[in-house]
Design an enzyme around this catalytic site. Structure first.
Site, short mmCIF file in Angstrom:
data_model
loop_
_atom_site.label_atom_id
_atom_site.label_comp_id
_atom_site.label_asym_id
_atom_site.label_seq_id
_atom_site.Cartn_x
_atom_site.Cartn_y
_atom_site.Cartn_z
N LYS A 1 1.19 5.08 7.06
CA LYS A 1 0.36 4.11 6.21
C LYS A 1 -0.34 4.83 4.92
O LYS A 1 -0.98 6.09 5.09
CB LYS A 1 -0.86 3.52 7.02
CG LYS A 1 -1.33 2.44 6.33
CD LYS A 1 -0.44 1.12 6.42
CE LYS A 1 -0.93 0.12 7.63
NZ LYS A 1 0.19 -0.81 7.87
N THR B 1 2.44 2.30 12.01
CA THR B 1 1.75 2.78 10.71
C THR B 1 0.39 2.26 10.90
O THR B 1 -0.66 2.77 10.57
CB THR B 1 2.38 2.30 9.53
OG1 THR B 1 2.41 0.93 9.42
CG2 THR B 1 3.91 2.93 9.28
N HIS C 1 -15.65 -4.99 -3.19
CA HIS C 1 -16.17 -5.20 -1.56
C HIS C 1 -15.83 -4.11 -0.81
O HIS C 1 -14.65 -3.48 -0.96
CB HIS C 1 -15.13 -6.76 -1.13
CG HIS C 1 -15.35 -7.74 -1.84
ND1 HIS C 1 -16.68 -8.27 -2.12
CD2 HIS C 1 -14.71 -8.49 -2.74
CE1 HIS C 1 -16.71 -9.34 -2.92
NE2 HIS C 1 -15.44 -9.61 -3.37
#
Ligand SMILES: O=c1[nH]c(=O)c2[nH]c(=O)[nH]c2[nH]1
Length: 307
Positions: free
Chosen positions: A12, A57, A259
């Site tokens: 990832k 991943t 965020h």
């Protein structure tokens, strides 16, 4: 034509993990972009689709966030070493783990001398500006008689690791947002301010000093405002500039709400006590407004901050 599999790796990429360590009122930030690439006995998944050797991943992503909690982030190197060792020693098929980490550095915002009138002096320790120079901007317009000078900045990234709430908003059938009583407030400030110097007959402002001071007031207002919304913080930043700099009559802001979502670590038996966040890059709230000296006509175009 026969083919064979060559070099391969998977994992990832770009896990944006933010770890806040709260040492009483003094907070420390580690803000990393972590990419995991694993390689080893992965012939089968490529040749036949058997996933028997494949650690998902998604799991590598979870591991990054869980390790941020379990081991903390002392340094990017130390964190990467933990991760790489974990993948290689816990998964037999994985022979090589390559962890790439980019670190965003943050420095504390120096608050105003009289800040203790507004906030406890210990509260200066949760406000940060990201290192790296913001872009300074200016637009000069002259019609042979009158000048219009609009200056500003963009990409000034700031964060408060506490003193931000958001609640009491409208709720309709599509509202799922949970009310927040202690959230991270992070934005990339883009601002454009208009000078009231318009004529060669008038004394010119000190442009260098004015820029430094406007920036300082923006930063200090951000740090010193206990925020109930980014809109409120924006207004505080704008009025602080207008009230402190007589040469500036109008200021417009464009503030993305960057965020930071608390990561759910319960599935791994870990409690996330406002420590580990996922820094999302999109979508983001976008809060924009102009703050004016009372009595002046607004002149800064709406899209002036999108330079
Ligand atoms: O400061 C905020 N202002 C909003 O208008 C808003 N809307 C939202 O979903 N989060 C936030 N935060």
């Amino acid at each position: 034509m026969p083919t064979i599999l060559g070099q391969n790796q998977y994992g990832k990429a770009e896990n944006r993990v933010v770890r806040i360590t709260r040492d009483g009122d003094t907070h420390h930030i580690k803000d990393l972009n972590v990419s995991v690439a694993l390689s080893g006995d992965m012939d089968d998944v490529h040749y036949s689709g058997s996933n028997a050797n494949v650690l998902p991943t998604d799991t590598t992503k979870n591991t990054v966030f869980a390790f941020a909690k379990e081991h903390g982030i002392e340094s990017a190197e130390q964190f990467g070493i933990h991760l790489a060792r974990h993948f290689v020693t816990s998964q037999e098929p994985i022979k090589v783990a390559r962890i790439r980490i980019q670190e965003y550095s943050w420095e504390r915002i120096a608050t105003s001398d009289n800040s203790s009138r507004f906030i406890g002096s210990d509260e200066v320790n949760h406000s940060f500006a990201r290192k790296g120079q913001e872009l300074r901007t200016t637009q000069i317009t002259y019609d042979g008689e009158k000048w219009e000078i609009i200056s500003g900045l963009k990409d000034l990234t700031v964060m408060n690791s506490t003193n931000s709430e958001f609640w009491g908003y409208v709720k309709d059938r599509y509202t799922t947002l949970k009310e927040a009583y202690d959230r991270i407030l992070c934005t990339d400030v883009a601002a454009a301010w208009r000078y009231n110097w318009t004529s060669d007959d008038d004394r010119m402002p000190n442009w260098e000093k004015s820029y430094e001071q406007a920036k300082k007031h923006i930063l200090q207002a951000f740090a010193e405002t206990y925020s109930l919304s980014l809109q409120q913080t924006l207004y505080q930043m704008g009025s602080r500039v207008i009230n402190s700099r007589s040469e500036i009559d109008e200021i417009r802001f464009s503030l993305p709400n960057n965020h930071h979502f608390l990561v759910d670590l319960e599935p791994f038996g870990l409690k996330n006590d406002n420590e580990v966040y996922f820094a999302a890059d999109r979508p983001y709230g976008l809060i924009e407004a102009t703050v004016l000296r009372d009595g002046v006509e607004p002149q800064i175009p709406v899209d002036m901050t999108n330079l």
